[in-house]
Design a protein around this motif. Structure first.
Motif, PDB file in Angstrom:
ATOM      1  N   ASN A 282      -2.311  49.837  -1.947  1.00 51.01           N
ATOM      2  CA  ASN A 282      -1.570  51.084  -1.761  1.00 51.01           C
ATOM      3  C   ASN A 282      -1.988  51.821  -0.498  1.00 51.01           C
ATOM      4  OD1 ASN A 282       0.116  50.770  -3.966  1.00 51.01           O
ATOM      5  ND2 ASN A 282      -1.402  51.617  -5.366  1.00 51.01           N
ATOM      6  N   GLY A 283      -1.238  52.890  -0.193  1.00 51.58           N
ATOM      7  CA  GLY A 283      -1.485  53.663   1.023  1.00 51.58           C
ATOM      8  C   GLY A 283      -2.542  54.721   0.791  1.00 51.58           C
ATOM      9  N   ILE A 284      -3.710  54.531   1.367  1.00 53.74           N
ATOM     10  CA  ILE A 284      -4.815  55.473   1.148  1.00 53.74           C
ATOM     11  C   ILE A 284      -5.514  55.757   2.466  1.00 53.74           C
ATOM     12  CG2 ILE A 284      -5.257  54.880  -1.275  1.00 53.74           C
ATOM     13  CD1 ILE A 284      -7.504  52.996  -0.264  1.00 53.74           C
ATOM     14  N   SER A 285      -6.306  56.825   2.467  1.00 53.86           N
ATOM     15  CA  SER A 285      -7.081  57.202   3.653  1.00 53.86           C
ATOM     16  C   SER A 285      -8.002  56.057   4.085  1.00 53.86           C
ATOM     17  CB  SER A 285      -7.929  58.438   3.321  1.00 53.86           C
ATOM     18  OG  SER A 285      -8.943  58.622   4.296  1.00 53.86           O
ATOM     19  N   TRP A 286      -8.212  55.946   5.383  1.00 52.66           N
ATOM     20  CA  TRP A 286      -9.154  54.937   5.897  1.00 52.66           C
ATOM     21  C   TRP A 286     -10.581  55.247   5.433  1.00 52.66           C
ATOM     22  CZ3 TRP A 286      -4.462  53.813   7.153  1.00 52.66           C
ATOM     23  CH2 TRP A 286      -4.172  52.573   7.732  1.00 52.66           C
ATOM     24  N   LEU A 287     -10.857  56.503   5.117  1.00 48.77           N
ATOM     25  CA  LEU A 287     -12.194  56.813   4.581  1.00 48.77           C
ATOM     26  C   LEU A 287     -12.420  56.077   3.268  1.00 48.77           C
ATOM     27  CD1 LEU A 287     -12.543  60.524   5.620  1.00 48.77           C
ATOM     28  CD2 LEU A 287     -14.329  58.812   5.905  1.00 48.77           C
TER      29      LEU A 287
END
Ligand SMILES: [Zn+2]
Length: 319
Positions: A282-287
């Motif tokens: 899924n689309g998540i923060s690179w952090l």
């Protein structure tokens, strides 16, 4: 003054000096914060041509007023409406007229989870045509790519194949560290405005910047926990109605937190962006991706306010 009072005075004075030194140190730390602001789904993810014009002009005025060197990511598929293609293309020119940069966000905002790699590559290429021409008019080069939904691959092979394709095509990927749900606010906000429900529109808009600040707090903390410092962040926003109306307040919040606005090029110089990012569907923060790759526990960002989530669901189901 007695000796005792003199000594007490000295103690109080040094405590005050210490407190002010600490405050100055905290302010200096805060003042070092840097963020690159990016806007996705250009010319605009919402509404008809008139809405897009209003969103573009208000948003760009505010972005300019606040001195933000933003990058806008284009879905060229949104340009092709009968009789409106020129007018929609002009909206992209307005970004360049404002001194901003454009990047590729695929032609059709393709969902990678439903498209084989070859189809995805075609959509990347198809999404370059007009943007490349507009950049060339200004002596600029198309150099940034942002994955729709922040989906980077379904399998290690897909992820690697796409990354290699983008690099060979001359693209730098534009990661996101400060991810958020501005699109949920924007959806409920525009619907409320269009039906003349000023009360709901105001309630949504008033909750927007505090919610965004909670996302900033979260990712600042996560950055410190992961890297022992605050990295140069990349903020994802959309070129939508709520940002057009509230970007001034959003920029004020960022400035209050000690941010200066930097180019994407500058932000990506932070060595954090060289870290391996874990495969995640899924689309998540690179952090989150970097933490996963390091074997650190995932700490998700705050959710949108409950009332907003409910209005969003109701709106999506046509109620
Ligand atoms: Zn998008």
């Amino acid at each position: 003054m007695t000796v005792w009072a003199y000594r007490l005075g000295r103690v109080l004075l040094s405590a005050a000096l210490l407190a002010s030194a600490l405050a100055a140190q905290a302010a200096a730390q805060a003042a070092r914060r840097e963020v690159a602001v990016t806007f996705d789904d250009l010319p605009a993810p919402q509404g008809d041509l008139e809405d897009m014009r209003r969103i573009t002009s208000r948003l760009l005025e505010s972005v300019k007023r606040n001195g933000v060197p933003a990058v806008g990511f284009v879905n060229e598929g949104k340009l092709y409406r009968r009789g409106e293609t020129d007018a929609r293309t002009e909206l992209l020119r307005a970004w360049l007229d404002a001194g901003l940069e454009l990047g590729n966000h695929t032609f059709s905002h393709l969902n990678l989870q439903r498209a084989p790699l070859e189809e995805y590559k075609d959509d990347v290429l198809r999404g370059e045509t007009v943007t490349r021409m507009l950049l060339r008019e200004r002596g600029l080069r198309l150099r940034y790519f942002r994955h729709p939904f922040l989906f980077t691959g379904t399998t290690p092979e897909y992820k690697k194949g796409l990354a290699e394709f983008l690099a060979a095509r001359g693209y730098a990927v534009a990661p996101v560290t400060i991810d958020n749900a501005d699109y949920i606010f924007a959806d409920v906000y525009l619907r409320a405005k269009k039906r003349g429900d000023a009360e709901t529109a105001k309630r949504v808009a008033d909750a927007y910047v505090p919610y965004m600040e909670s996302a900033f707090e979260h990712f600042e903390r996560l950055s410190s926990e992961t890297f022992g410092r605050e990295i140069k962040h990349v903020l994802l926003l959309h070129a939508n109605e709520i940002n057009a109306d509230r970007f001034d307040e959003l920029a004020a919040m960022m400035k209050r937190r000690g941010y200066t606005f930097v180019t994407l090029e500058e932000a990506l110089k932070d060595p954090a962006y060289l870290e391996p990012d874990a495969l995640y569907k899924n689309g998540i923060s690179w952090l989150h991706r970097w933490r996963m790759a390091k074997g650190l526990p995932v700490k998700w960002e705050p959710e949108v306010p409950k009332f907003l989530g409910e209005l969003y669901k109701a709106g999506r189901s046509g109620n």
